[in-house]
Write a protein that holds these residues in place. Structure first.
Motif, short mmCIF file in Angstrom:
data_model
loop_
_atom_site.label_atom_id
_atom_site.label_comp_id
_atom_site.label_asym_id
_atom_site.label_seq_id
_atom_site.Cartn_x
_atom_site.Cartn_y
_atom_site.Cartn_z
N UNK A 6 0.86 -1.18 0.00
CA UNK A 6 0.00 0.00 0.00
C UNK A 6 0.89 1.23 0.00
N UNK A 7 0.60 2.12 -0.90
CA UNK A 7 1.41 3.34 -1.01
C UNK A 7 1.03 4.29 0.11
N UNK A 8 2.04 4.75 0.83
CA UNK A 8 1.79 5.63 1.97
C UNK A 8 1.98 7.09 1.59
N UNK A 9 2.58 7.35 0.46
CA UNK A 9 2.80 8.74 0.04
C UNK A 9 3.82 9.40 0.94
N UNK A 10 3.53 10.59 1.39
CA UNK A 10 4.45 11.35 2.23
C UNK A 10 4.36 10.94 3.71
N UNK A 15 -1.23 2.90 10.36
CA UNK A 15 -2.22 2.63 11.40
C UNK A 15 -2.99 1.36 11.06
N UNK A 16 -3.16 0.51 12.07
CA UNK A 16 -3.98 -0.69 11.92
C UNK A 16 -4.90 -0.76 13.15
N UNK A 17 -6.19 -0.92 12.93
CA UNK A 17 -7.15 -1.02 14.04
C UNK A 17 -7.84 -2.37 14.02
N UNK A 29 9.11 -0.60 2.56
CA UNK A 29 10.15 -0.32 1.56
C UNK A 29 10.06 1.17 1.23
N UNK A 30 11.20 1.77 0.96
CA UNK A 30 11.22 3.20 0.68
C UNK A 30 11.80 3.43 -0.70
N UNK A 31 11.44 4.57 -1.23
CA UNK A 31 11.95 4.93 -2.56
C UNK A 31 12.25 6.43 -2.54
N UNK A 32 13.46 6.72 -2.85
CA UNK A 32 13.79 8.13 -2.99
C UNK A 32 13.19 8.59 -4.31
#
Length: 198
Positions: A6-10, A15-17, A29-32
């Motif tokens: 899932x893309x988190x954007x900025x 959060x998980x409920x 995973x991160x992407x510059x």
């Protein structure tokens, strides 16, 4: 919880409920900007402990307690019914003893009474007499049983007797002067006391 990325954007938070108990692996995973994704993704293993009421032992204990309460309730009900039955049997036995004692006393009074006593039904048929009755009249008891009272008392007719009995309530008593006829045909005066038993 999620098998795909899932893309988190900025955002830098996830959060998980309403997460059910269990062990989970969180991968990120991160992407510059415009560059390649970091490999391999960073992993974090998270164990969510169940609330005590969500454990298997609590469910088992709860089922056991429900069963024990049900079983105890049934046993208590059976115990109270058994005690009630025992008290009822004791009461019946006591009343039976009292009735037997009373019956024996009445039988003794009937048999040994110095008075002449007879029992007859609503049709005037003699059902039973005490020894004094059949001895005074000169009959054997078997001879009197089945006779009509007007055969023994010439002053009473079937109509007069029926009328008298019809007017009497259970427990009522009447007294009158009459005559009894002996087996040999002789008569003698008597004072008659009658009581309706049923």
């Amino acid at each position: 919880l999620q098998d795909d990325w899932k893309m988190a954007g900025e955002r830098r938070r996830a959060f998980f409920t309403n997460v059910p108990p269990g062990t989970y692996t969180f991968e990120v995973a991160a992407q510059a900007r415009g560059k390649h994704w970091s490999a391999p993704p960073a992993q974090l293993t998270v164990t969510v402990a169940p609330y005590f009421y969500e454990t298997w032992w609590f469910s088992g204990l709860f089922i056991f307690l429900l069963g024990a309460i049900g079983y105890g309730g049934i046993q208590y009900r059976l115990y109270t019914l058994q005690r009630r039955q025992e008290r009822l049997e004791e009461t019946v036995a006591e009343r039976t003893r009292e009735l037997q004692t009373t019956s024996a006393q009445l039988e003794a009074l009937f048999e040994r009474s110095p008075d002449m006593v007879k029992i007859h039904d609503a049709e005037g048929t003699v059902l039973r007499t005490n020894p004094r009755y059949f001895e005074e009249l000169g009959y054997r008891e078997e001879e009197l049983i089945g006779m009509k009272i007007w055969e023994l008392d010439p002053s009473i007719s079937p109509q007069k007797a029926s009328k008298l009995w019809a007017e009497m309530e259970i427990g009522d008593r009447h007294r009158f002067e009459s005559i009894l006829r002996c087996k040999d045909g002789s008569t003698f005066p008597v004072e008659v006391h009658i009581r309706r038993l049923r």
